[in-house]
Design an enzyme around this catalytic site. Sequence first.
Site, PDB file in Angstrom:
ATOM      1  CE  LYS A 126       2.372 -52.995 -74.353  1.00 57.08           C
ATOM      2  NZ  LYS A 126       1.181 -52.943 -73.472  1.00 57.08           N
ATOM      3  CG  ASP A 166      -0.458 -50.606 -75.500  1.00 60.83           C
ATOM      4  OD1 ASP A 166      -0.831 -50.784 -74.338  1.00 60.83           O
ATOM      5  OD2 ASP A 166       0.273 -49.643 -75.824  1.00 60.83           O
TER       6      ASP A 166
HETATM    7  P1  NAP Z   1      -5.832 -46.100 -77.758  1.00 58.56           P
HETATM    8  O1  NAP Z   1      -7.176 -46.694 -77.879  1.00 58.56           O
HETATM    9  O2  NAP Z   1      -4.933 -46.063 -78.933  1.00 58.56           O
HETATM   10  O3  NAP Z   1      -6.011 -44.609 -77.190  1.00 58.56           O
HETATM   11  C1  NAP Z   1      -4.913 -43.864 -76.773  1.00 58.56           C
HETATM   12  C2  NAP Z   1      -5.407 -42.477 -76.389  1.00 58.56           C
HETATM   13  O4  NAP Z   1      -4.340 -41.767 -75.769  1.00 58.56           O
HETATM   14  C3  NAP Z   1      -5.811 -41.638 -77.600  1.00 58.56           C
HETATM   15  O5  NAP Z   1      -6.801 -40.728 -77.224  1.00 58.56           O
HETATM   16  C4  NAP Z   1      -4.498 -40.937 -77.946  1.00 58.56           C
HETATM   17  O6  NAP Z   1      -4.668 -39.721 -78.669  1.00 58.56           O
HETATM   18  C5  NAP Z   1      -3.957 -40.655 -76.576  1.00 58.56           C
HETATM   19  N1  NAP Z   1      -2.492 -40.585 -76.664  1.00 58.56           N
HETATM   20  C6  NAP Z   1      -1.643 -41.552 -77.078  1.00 58.56           C
HETATM   21  N2  NAP Z   1      -0.376 -41.131 -77.064  1.00 58.56           N
HETATM   22  C7  NAP Z   1      -0.435 -39.849 -76.633  1.00 58.56           C
HETATM   23  C8  NAP Z   1       0.536 -38.861 -76.411  1.00 58.56           C
HETATM   24  N3  NAP Z   1       1.851 -39.104 -76.616  1.00 58.56           N
HETATM   25  N4  NAP Z   1       0.115 -37.665 -75.934  1.00 58.56           N
HETATM   26  C9  NAP Z   1      -1.208 -37.416 -75.703  1.00 58.56           C
HETATM   27  N5  NAP Z   1      -2.190 -38.321 -75.920  1.00 58.56           N
HETATM   28  C10 NAP Z   1      -1.797 -39.509 -76.372  1.00 58.56           C
HETATM   29  O7  NAP Z   1      -4.979 -46.820 -76.604  1.00 58.56           O
HETATM   30  P2  NAP Z   1      -5.509 -47.487 -75.253  1.00 58.56           P
HETATM   31  O8  NAP Z   1      -5.599 -48.938 -75.485  1.00 58.56           O
HETATM   32  O9  NAP Z   1      -6.687 -46.735 -74.746  1.00 58.56           O
HETATM   33  O10 NAP Z   1      -4.254 -47.263 -74.308  1.00 58.56           O
HETATM   34  C11 NAP Z   1      -4.116 -46.110 -73.464  1.00 58.56           C
HETATM   35  C12 NAP Z   1      -3.127 -46.400 -72.348  1.00 58.56           C
HETATM   36  O11 NAP Z   1      -3.595 -47.526 -71.576  1.00 58.56           O
HETATM   37  C13 NAP Z   1      -1.710 -46.780 -72.778  1.00 58.56           C
HETATM   38  O12 NAP Z   1      -0.786 -46.332 -71.801  1.00 58.56           O
HETATM   39  C14 NAP Z   1      -1.740 -48.298 -72.756  1.00 58.56           C
HETATM   40  O13 NAP Z   1      -0.448 -48.867 -72.621  1.00 58.56           O
HETATM   41  C15 NAP Z   1      -2.588 -48.526 -71.516  1.00 58.56           C
HETATM   42  N6  NAP Z   1      -3.213 -49.847 -71.410  1.00 58.56           N
HETATM   43  C16 NAP Z   1      -4.049 -50.299 -72.370  1.00 58.56           C
HETATM   44  C17 NAP Z   1      -4.643 -51.534 -72.228  1.00 58.56           C
HETATM   45  C18 NAP Z   1      -5.649 -52.059 -73.223  1.00 58.56           C
HETATM   46  O14 NAP Z   1      -6.256 -53.107 -72.923  1.00 58.56           O
HETATM   47  N7  NAP Z   1      -5.892 -51.416 -74.329  1.00 58.56           N
HETATM   48  C19 NAP Z   1      -4.341 -52.327 -71.115  1.00 58.56           C
HETATM   49  C20 NAP Z   1      -3.490 -51.839 -70.124  1.00 58.56           C
HETATM   50  C21 NAP Z   1      -2.939 -50.585 -70.292  1.00 58.56           C
HETATM   51  P3  NAP Z   1      -4.241 -39.638 -80.216  1.00 58.56           P
HETATM   52  O15 NAP Z   1      -5.390 -40.258 -80.958  1.00 58.56           O
HETATM   53  O16 NAP Z   1      -4.084 -38.190 -80.505  1.00 58.56           O
HETATM   54  O17 NAP Z   1      -2.957 -40.403 -80.371  1.00 58.56           O
END
Ligand code: NAP
Length: 453
Positions: A126, A166
Amino acid sequence: MSDYVNELMAMVKAKHPGEPEFHQAVMEVAESLALLFEKHPEYRTAKILERIIEPERVIIFRVPWVDDQGEININIGYRVEMNSAIGPYKGGLRFHPSVNLGILKFLAFEQVFKNSLTTLPMGGGKGGSDFDPKGKSDLKIMRFCQAFMSELFRHIGPNTDVPAGDIGVGGREIGYLFGQYKKLRNEFSGVLTGKGLNWGGSLIRPEATGYGAVYFASEMLATKGKTLEGKVCLVSGSGNVAQYTCEKLIELGAKPVTLSDSNGYIYDEEGIDREKLKFVMEMKNVRRGRIKEYTDKYKHAVYTPTDPNLDYNPLWNHKADCAFPSATQNEINGKDAQNLVKNGVFCVSEGANMPTTPDGVNIFLDNGILYGPGKAANAGGVAVSGLEMAQNSMRYSWTREEVDNRLKLIMKTIHRTCYDIAERFGTPGNYVNGANIGGFLKVADAMIDQGVV
Ligand code: NAP
């Protein structure tokens, strides 16, 4: 807690001070593995868990860049290469101001077990930066990504370490990172996943994490003879994972009613349908807007701003059947878990990584909730990244249907592994134990085969 877990945690805290999220992730795995070590002390003697806890390599680097006003900015870049026993390091890059070494170590550690569960040959890693892409121009994002890759390119490669997206790293960022890697290396390779479709990406990769979390929920529900049809679902976040979780829920006849960002959340009692989700996707992905705008367009929905003084998140305090935390770590605490149970939620499938605190997890397990931990439920994203790597190696692309069918099959297999192992170790229905032991075994056996390296 057993003496073994106490001793291990004392060692981890002494060697890795000030990294609470990393300690939390290790403790959860250690508690599950104590069950395995009782039956198979050989893994303990070989100190496999102690070895997995120490990253094989950590790279920390300066990322200096000049923005479009000519100002010099300095960020910190990281890559944690955690474990390569079963394949090249694989795991996303996170760009968020909260990023630090402890958070990336927790994510890399979780990734080792998750990648093992997918059945594909991928190690765990990561990385990321404390850079905040929110509200920044495309030019600033491009300059930062180029500066970040100007160092990272030395450490990664299609057979060494294959990063992906991510939080804060989506298709736009992967494009700029790939462009810079290609220029520096003078090679076109599958060094990153989540690429654009016309330059090596896989169909279904953007959808995979959200779709996978919903497939995992369907599998858990099926063990009780239930389906998602007609179920009211709470979803947090409004990024990649949340959007495609909603899309698949709608397709399967469920009714998602919430979405959020760090400023607040919306509650739409009538349900977020296809048209409303299309609005959200355009607003978030093209205009880079905030979730509050949902209530400007759909007046009946309610927006609640985040209140930092509350010790619970009101998003998790609505009547519902299922919950899909899809924002970030520790977004469901003990009180939130109690509220979910009180409001009738009986299935929780984690799209985010470690979104539930340990006391929240215990509340789910004590109440017999169908609880799919992130390292199992959100493994669909990295699984399709693995399929993207396979397609790149073959210089060939599968159809949308082919990739989706493979994703479904992988999620079914992960569910079956977790379910069977939980039962085998005397904790039926405990997907936490199932995922931790199931993910560990393949990596542990490979490490024993490969000697002390
Ligand atoms: P993303 O597209 O950047 O979206 C993240 C979302 O979560 C946004 O709405 C963001 O709001 C919100 N968020 C982030 N940090 C926050 C905080 N501290 N408090 C409240 N809201 C928060 O990211 P994503 O890819 O969807 O990832 C979301 C989660 O899934 C993470 O835990 C990531 O590790 C996990 N994940 C992602 C993938 C993938 O393929 N992308 C795979 C496995 C797991 P703001 O815009 O206000 O920041």
